[in-house]
Design a protein around this motif. Structure first.
Motif, PDB file in Angstrom:
ATOM      1  N   SER A  19       7.621 -19.397 -60.813  1.00 59.79           N
ATOM      2  CA  SER A  19       7.946 -18.280 -61.692  1.00 59.79           C
ATOM      3  C   SER A  19       8.853 -18.773 -62.788  1.00 59.79           C
ATOM      4  CB  SER A  19       8.642 -17.158 -60.901  1.00 59.79           C
ATOM      5  OG  SER A  19       9.845 -17.617 -60.360  1.00 59.79           O
ATOM      6  N   CYS A  20       8.739 -18.158 -63.949  1.00 62.71           N
ATOM      7  CA  CYS A  20       9.626 -18.578 -65.023  1.00 62.71           C
ATOM      8  C   CYS A  20      10.134 -17.372 -65.761  1.00 62.71           C
ATOM      9  CB  CYS A  20       8.934 -19.530 -65.993  1.00 62.71           C
ATOM     10  SG  CYS A  20       7.735 -18.789 -67.065  1.00 62.71           S
ATOM     11  N   GLY A  21      11.418 -17.383 -66.052  1.00 62.16           N
ATOM     12  CA  GLY A  21      12.030 -16.335 -66.850  1.00 62.16           C
ATOM     13  C   GLY A  21      12.122 -16.832 -68.265  1.00 62.16           C
ATOM     14  N   ASN A  22      11.697 -15.998 -69.199  1.00 66.47           N
ATOM     15  CA  ASN A  22      11.636 -16.459 -70.565  1.00 66.47           C
ATOM     16  C   ASN A  22      12.178 -15.405 -71.504  1.00 66.47           C
ATOM     17  OD1 ASN A  22       9.105 -15.447 -69.306  1.00 66.47           O
ATOM     18  ND2 ASN A  22       8.578 -15.061 -71.440  1.00 66.47           N
ATOM     19  N   ALA A  23      13.287 -14.785 -71.084  1.00 65.26           N
ATOM     20  CA  ALA A  23      13.847 -13.720 -71.906  1.00 65.26           C
ATOM     21  C   ALA A  23      14.371 -14.278 -73.213  1.00 65.26           C
ATOM     22  CB  ALA A  23      14.988 -13.026 -71.155  1.00 65.26           C
ATOM     23  N   ASP A  24      13.911 -13.687 -74.324  1.00 63.92           N
ATOM     24  CA  ASP A  24      14.490 -14.073 -75.605  1.00 63.92           C
ATOM     25  C   ASP A  24      15.719 -13.226 -75.888  1.00 63.92           C
ATOM     26  OD1 ASP A  24      13.337 -11.647 -76.120  1.00 63.92           O
ATOM     27  OD2 ASP A  24      12.119 -12.323 -77.800  1.00 63.92           O
ATOM     28  N   ASP A  25      15.944 -12.230 -75.047  1.00 64.98           N
ATOM     29  CA  ASP A  25      17.146 -11.402 -75.152  1.00 64.98           C
ATOM     30  C   ASP A  25      17.238 -10.614 -73.867  1.00 64.98           C
ATOM     31  OD1 ASP A  25      18.304  -8.773 -77.415  1.00 64.98           O
ATOM     32  OD2 ASP A  25      19.375 -10.147 -76.089  1.00 64.98           O
ATOM     33  N   PHE A 271       7.492  -7.387 -68.662  1.00 65.83           N
ATOM     34  CA  PHE A 271       7.322  -8.318 -67.557  1.00 65.83           C
ATOM     35  C   PHE A 271       5.834  -8.602 -67.367  1.00 65.83           C
ATOM     36  CE2 PHE A 271      11.047  -5.712 -66.815  1.00 65.83           C
ATOM     37  CZ  PHE A 271      12.023  -6.606 -66.382  1.00 65.83           C
ATOM     38  N   THR A 272       5.480  -9.844 -67.016  1.00 71.82           N
ATOM     39  CA  THR A 272       4.092 -10.163 -66.713  1.00 71.82           C
ATOM     40  C   THR A 272       4.006 -10.909 -65.394  1.00 71.82           C
ATOM     41  OG1 THR A 272       4.250 -12.174 -68.066  1.00 71.82           O
ATOM     42  CG2 THR A 272       3.268 -10.217 -69.101  1.00 71.82           C
ATOM     43  N   VAL A 293       6.181 -14.177 -64.051  1.00 71.59           N
ATOM     44  CA  VAL A 293       6.009 -14.943 -62.817  1.00 71.59           C
ATOM     45  C   VAL A 293       4.534 -15.273 -62.631  1.00 71.59           C
ATOM     46  CG1 VAL A 293       8.036 -14.096 -61.577  1.00 71.59           C
ATOM     47  CG2 VAL A 293       5.922 -12.792 -61.488  1.00 71.59           C
ATOM     48  N   PHE A 294       4.272 -16.397 -61.967  1.00 71.77           N
ATOM     49  CA  PHE A 294       2.908 -16.866 -61.785  1.00 71.77           C
ATOM     50  C   PHE A 294       2.679 -17.257 -60.329  1.00 71.77           C
ATOM     51  CE2 PHE A 294       2.869 -16.499 -66.139  1.00 71.77           C
ATOM     52  CZ  PHE A 294       3.777 -17.350 -66.767  1.00 71.77           C
ATOM     53  N   ASP A 307       9.643 -10.490 -56.896  1.00 74.57           N
ATOM     54  CA  ASP A 307      10.527 -11.152 -57.846  1.00 74.57           C
ATOM     55  C   ASP A 307      10.738 -10.274 -59.080  1.00 74.57           C
ATOM     56  OD1 ASP A 307      12.127 -13.060 -58.940  1.00 74.57           O
ATOM     57  OD2 ASP A 307      10.539 -14.512 -59.355  1.00 74.57           O
ATOM     58  N   ILE A 308       9.651  -9.708 -59.578  1.00 76.36           N
ATOM     59  CA  ILE A 308       9.751  -8.832 -60.741  1.00 76.36           C
ATOM     60  C   ILE A 308      10.463  -7.530 -60.386  1.00 76.36           C
ATOM     61  CG2 ILE A 308       8.415  -7.399 -62.338  1.00 76.36           C
ATOM     62  CD1 ILE A 308       8.477 -10.285 -63.168  1.00 76.36           C
ATOM     63  N   SER A 309      10.137  -6.963 -59.232  1.00 78.42           N
ATOM     64  CA  SER A 309      10.751  -5.682 -58.860  1.00 78.42           C
ATOM     65  C   SER A 309      12.266  -5.815 -58.727  1.00 78.42           C
ATOM     66  CB  SER A 309      10.155  -5.162 -57.549  1.00 78.42           C
ATOM     67  OG  SER A 309      10.509  -5.973 -56.449  1.00 78.42           O
ATOM     68  N   PHE A 310      12.719  -6.957 -58.255  1.00 79.26           N
ATOM     69  CA  PHE A 310      14.154  -7.209 -58.133  1.00 79.26           C
ATOM     70  C   PHE A 310      14.826  -7.116 -59.488  1.00 79.26           C
ATOM     71  CE2 PHE A 310      17.592 -10.424 -58.286  1.00 79.26           C
ATOM     72  CZ  PHE A 310      18.470  -9.846 -57.385  1.00 79.26           C
ATOM     73  N   ARG A 311      14.209  -7.685 -60.507  1.00 73.93           N
ATOM     74  CA  ARG A 311      14.794  -7.685 -61.847  1.00 73.93           C
ATOM     75  C   ARG A 311      14.728  -6.307 -62.505  1.00 73.93           C
ATOM     76  NH1 ARG A 311      13.641 -12.558 -60.339  1.00 73.93           N
ATOM     77  NH2 ARG A 311      14.819 -14.321 -61.195  1.00 73.93           N
ATOM     78  N   VAL A 312      13.627  -5.613 -62.314  1.00 66.44           N
ATOM     79  CA  VAL A 312      13.508  -4.259 -62.863  1.00 66.44           C
ATOM     80  C   VAL A 312      14.571  -3.345 -62.243  1.00 66.44           C
ATOM     81  CG1 VAL A 312      12.028  -2.222 -63.028  1.00 66.44           C
ATOM     82  CG2 VAL A 312      11.047  -4.497 -63.370  1.00 66.44           C
ATOM     83  N   SER A 313      14.718  -3.435 -60.917  1.00 69.44           N
ATOM     84  CA  SER A 313      15.683  -2.598 -60.210  1.00 69.44           C
ATOM     85  C   SER A 313      17.115  -2.933 -60.594  1.00 69.44           C
ATOM     86  CB  SER A 313      15.501  -2.761 -58.695  1.00 69.44           C
ATOM     87  OG  SER A 313      16.416  -1.976 -57.982  1.00 69.44           O
ATOM     88  N   GLN A 314      17.427  -4.221 -60.697  1.00 71.85           N
ATOM     89  CA  GLN A 314      18.783  -4.623 -61.069  1.00 71.85           C
ATOM     90  C   GLN A 314      19.182  -4.070 -62.428  1.00 71.85           C
ATOM     91  OE1 GLN A 314      19.545  -8.876 -60.874  1.00 71.85           O
ATOM     92  NE2 GLN A 314      20.856  -8.467 -59.119  1.00 71.85           N
TER      93      GLN A 314
END
Length: 364
Positions: A19-25, A271-272, A293-294, A307-314
């Protein structure tokens, strides 16, 4: 103080999932960031002699309610912009400074009835889950997708339904349509039932209109955000897109889809989730600019969705409505207020002011 909007790039790798996080902000749920990321707040006065902050309190809104209640709505992040959820009222310390005070005085959180209150009256968060139900998914990984999305729903949605946290589920195939599976709902059971109701014959077009789905889901998120922020509310939205391939319909261009994402309201997070060897990880990383994430195979789907749900919830749960009863009374004029939060060895603080006009006893 370090800026809470510092660029963030996360790379996570395990033997099960890449998985990779690629937030530009960082996801900018708050409408106010202000100087130093403090929103409507300002740095605390030097007389308090606080150490350098590890946490950032970004005030989004504040108001007073007779006979003497002060309410502050804010987001807590670390100095890298990562959200800090799960804080309780006893982790906050209140300081007030009136016109006769050389510096701030500590206000007892117990005597002032300080509390973290539900923020549904001023904050709303909508999630759009967008699923690729093209033939390749339906024929080979539908069962795994249903299990993964059910887990996602349970992780993101509160156990007790709240109108301030809602989710809608859409799906796409090769048609020029973003199909509605379940309309916006705060209910886990309703959303899960919709997922379990997906059958292998739901689609009539085996192709994949990925770029069209990106464009249409962004438009829907924008409409929801505009509607949910009427009447002075603060709102956020998340678009979570799952696919196991690339755009095959060629109805829209990659550039058009990316432009739609890049020009979207900053309070929409993207998120993708990609599955298998046929995805284009760079395209999905660009579209999922908040995080992507892949999964290498269908057995890893639940891990990636979690993994994605953790970030959305946080992100959603790092907003707090902090309320207390001030000892200041009518005639004291405008008073300075400082709030400090401690989370283990980390601390942060923010300063603002409020008017005590009309304040009397009897606050609860």
């Amino acid at each position: 103080m370090k800026s809470y909007t510092k660029l963030l790039l996360l790379f996570l790798a395990t033997t099960m999932v890449i998985s990779c996080g690629n937030a530009d902000d960082d996801v900018n749920f708050g409408l106010n960031t202000g100087g130093d990321g403090l929103g409507k707040g300002i740095p605390v006065d030097d007389c308090l002699n606080f150490p350098e902050s590890d946490l950032v309190l970004s005030i989004q809104e504040q108001f007073v309610t007779p006979p003497g209640k002060v309410s502050i709505f804010f987001k807590v992040s670390d100095t890298d912009g990562n959200p800090v959820p799960g804080l309780t009222a006893d982790q906050f310390t209140i300081y007030e400074q009136g016109r006769n005070d050389a510096c701030f005085n500590t206000i007892s959180t117990s005597e002032s009835l300080a509390r973290i209150s539900p923020n549904s009256q001023i904050f709303t968060n909508n999630t759009l889950l967008v699923l690729d139900l093209s033939n390749s998914v339906l024929s080979s990984s539908l069962e795994e997708l249903q299990a993964a999305t059910t887990s996602f729903i349970n992780n993101v949605m509160p156990a007790t339904p709240s109108e301030s946290f809602q989710m809608a589920i859409y799906w796409f195939d090769g048609e020029n349509v973003l199909h509605l599976l379940n309309d916006l709902s705060p209910n886990r059971e309703e959303l899960t039932a919709a997922i379990n109701g997906i059958t292998t014959d739901i689609s009539n077009d085996p192709s994949t209109d990925l770029y069209g789905a990106v464009i249409k889901s962004t438009d829907k998120a924008s409409e929801l955000l505009a509607a949910s922020t009427q009447g002075g509310k603060i709102g956020a939205a998340s678009v979570v897109i799952f696919t196991d391939g690339t755009d095959q319909a060629s109805r829209f261009t990659q550039e058009a889809a990316q432009q739609k994402v890049d020009n979207a309201n900053p309070n929409i997070a993207f998120f993708t989730i990609g599955l298998g060897a046929e995805i284009d990880t760079q395209v999905l990383s660009d579209i999922g600019k908040t995080f992507s994430v892949f999964a290498g195979n269908k057995e890893e789907l639940e891990t990636t969705f979690n993994d994605i749900s953790f970030r959305v919830s946080q992100q959603a749960n790092s907003f707090y409505l902090f309320e207390y009863c001030s000892p200041k009374r009518d005639g004291s004029g405008e008073n300075n207020l400082a709030i400090q939060v401690r989370d283990g060895s980390r601390q942060g603080a923010v300063q603002t002011k409020f008017s005590a006009d009309g304040f009397t006893g009897g606050c609860e």
